[in-house]
Design a protein around this motif. Structure first.
Motif, PDB file in Angstrom:
ATOM      1  N   LYS A 132     -31.871  17.358  14.473  1.00 43.41           N
ATOM      2  CA  LYS A 132     -30.532  16.980  14.918  1.00 43.41           C
ATOM      3  C   LYS A 132     -29.496  18.018  14.497  1.00 43.41           C
ATOM      4  N   ASP A 133     -29.653  18.558  13.303  1.00 50.16           N
ATOM      5  CA  ASP A 133     -28.710  19.578  12.837  1.00 50.16           C
ATOM      6  C   ASP A 133     -28.814  20.842  13.686  1.00 50.16           C
ATOM      7  N   GLN A 134     -30.039  21.236  14.020  1.00 49.43           N
ATOM      8  CA  GLN A 134     -30.224  22.414  14.858  1.00 49.43           C
ATOM      9  C   GLN A 134     -29.656  22.178  16.258  1.00 49.43           C
ATOM     10  N   GLN A 135     -29.869  20.976  16.775  1.00 50.93           N
ATOM     11  CA  GLN A 135     -29.326  20.654  18.092  1.00 50.93           C
ATOM     12  C   GLN A 135     -27.805  20.685  18.082  1.00 50.93           C
ATOM     13  N   ALA A 136     -27.214  20.170  17.011  1.00 53.06           N
ATOM     14  CA  ALA A 136     -25.757  20.165  16.908  1.00 53.06           C
ATOM     15  C   ALA A 136     -25.206  21.589  16.948  1.00 53.06           C
ATOM     16  N   GLU A 137     -25.871  22.505  16.242  1.00 50.69           N
ATOM     17  CA  GLU A 137     -25.455  23.901  16.258  1.00 50.69           C
ATOM     18  C   GLU A 137     -25.600  24.501  17.656  1.00 50.69           C
ATOM     19  N   MET A 138     -26.684  24.156  18.329  1.00 56.62           N
ATOM     20  CA  MET A 138     -26.904  24.669  19.675  1.00 56.62           C
ATOM     21  C   MET A 138     -25.853  24.148  20.646  1.00 56.62           C
ATOM     22  N   GLU A 140     -22.837  23.367  19.969  1.00 55.93           N
ATOM     23  CA  GLU A 140     -21.593  24.094  19.712  1.00 55.93           C
ATOM     24  C   GLU A 140     -21.617  25.451  20.422  1.00 55.93           C
ATOM     25  N   THR A 141     -22.754  26.116  20.351  1.00 54.76           N
ATOM     26  CA  THR A 141     -22.897  27.406  21.025  1.00 54.76           C
ATOM     27  C   THR A 141     -22.798  27.250  22.535  1.00 54.76           C
ATOM     28  N   ILE A 142     -23.445  26.219  23.055  1.00 59.04           N
ATOM     29  CA  ILE A 142     -23.399  25.956  24.501  1.00 59.04           C
ATOM     30  C   ILE A 142     -21.972  25.659  24.949  1.00 59.04           C
ATOM     31  N   ASN A 143     -21.270  24.844  24.183  1.00 58.14           N
ATOM     32  CA  ASN A 143     -19.880  24.509  24.535  1.00 58.14           C
ATOM     33  C   ASN A 143     -18.991  25.746  24.517  1.00 58.14           C
TER      34      ASN A 143
END
Length: 215
Positions: A132-138, A140-143
């Protein structure tokens, strides 16, 4: 996997379902198109063939039809063509290309048409393996990437994040399209044609046996 149990608990958790005339017309139009000979409107034919394989990996045939059997692949293609904004369309095609390129590299194949379910499944699994933490970072990058693109600024995004974005979006749209199909709406979810009995407040277990309502 108990498909019925998973679907009935899914409810509105995806956040996709908005009843608009455009979306309803897409659902209706998918009923009459033969899935075997469908021609994509948004994707290339080879990409459409990959899409069909991928939605069936996500929701294979069990005690209920597979995703492609209720024409989820056609639904997704039409949704992309008729509803998505230009930036969303471009991002979908770009991220799908990155996903397919990975499948070709890993399988040692050169042509998209030669990709099989066995070639695509490990790429899909690896693209969704993150915490979940890795997805959250991703996300943010996507946004940040999509915001820059919408503002006309040049931006780049890592191939791995692109594949995650495609796989994650595809999984959500596949489940959404499956639940929106006529068969699942009437045969798997709790279905009550309008007009129906009005119950202002009631326990879902008593009213539907715990199933989410068909929309």
């Amino acid at each position: 996997m108990d498909r019925r149990r998973v679907l009935k608990n899914m409810g509105m958790s995806l956040g996709y379902m908005v009843a608009t005339p455009t979306l309803l017309s897409i659902v209706q139009s998918c009923k009459s198109e033969p899935a075997i000979t469908w021609t994509p409107e948004f994707l290339a034919q080879s990409q459409g063939n990959v899409l069909t394989k991928l939605v069936d990996i996500i929701l294979p045939k069990t005690d209920t039809p597979s995703a492609s059997e209720v024409q989820v692949d056609i639904f997704i293609d039409k949704f992309a063509q008729d509803v998505m904004e230009k930036e969303q369309q471009d991002f979908l095609k770009m991220s799908m290309t990155k996903f397919i390129d990975k499948a070709l590299t890993d399988s040692g194949k050169e042509n998209v048409e030669d990709l099989t379910t066995e070639d695509l499944e490990p790429v899909l699994a690896s693209s969704l393996k993150y915490t979940k933490d890795q997805q959250a970072e991703m996300f943010e990058t996507i946004n940040s990437y999509t915001k820059a693109i919408s503002e006309g600024t040049t931006a780049e995004i890592d191939d791995e994040i692109s594949r995650f974005a495609f796989a994650n979006n595809l999984r959500g749209m596949t489940i959404w399209g499956y639940k929106a199909s006529e068969y699942v709406g009437e045969e798997v979810l709790a279905y009550l044609p309008v007009p129906g009995e009005y119950v202002a407040c009631g326990d879902m277990q008593e009213l539907t046996g715990g199933k989410a309502w068909s929309l």
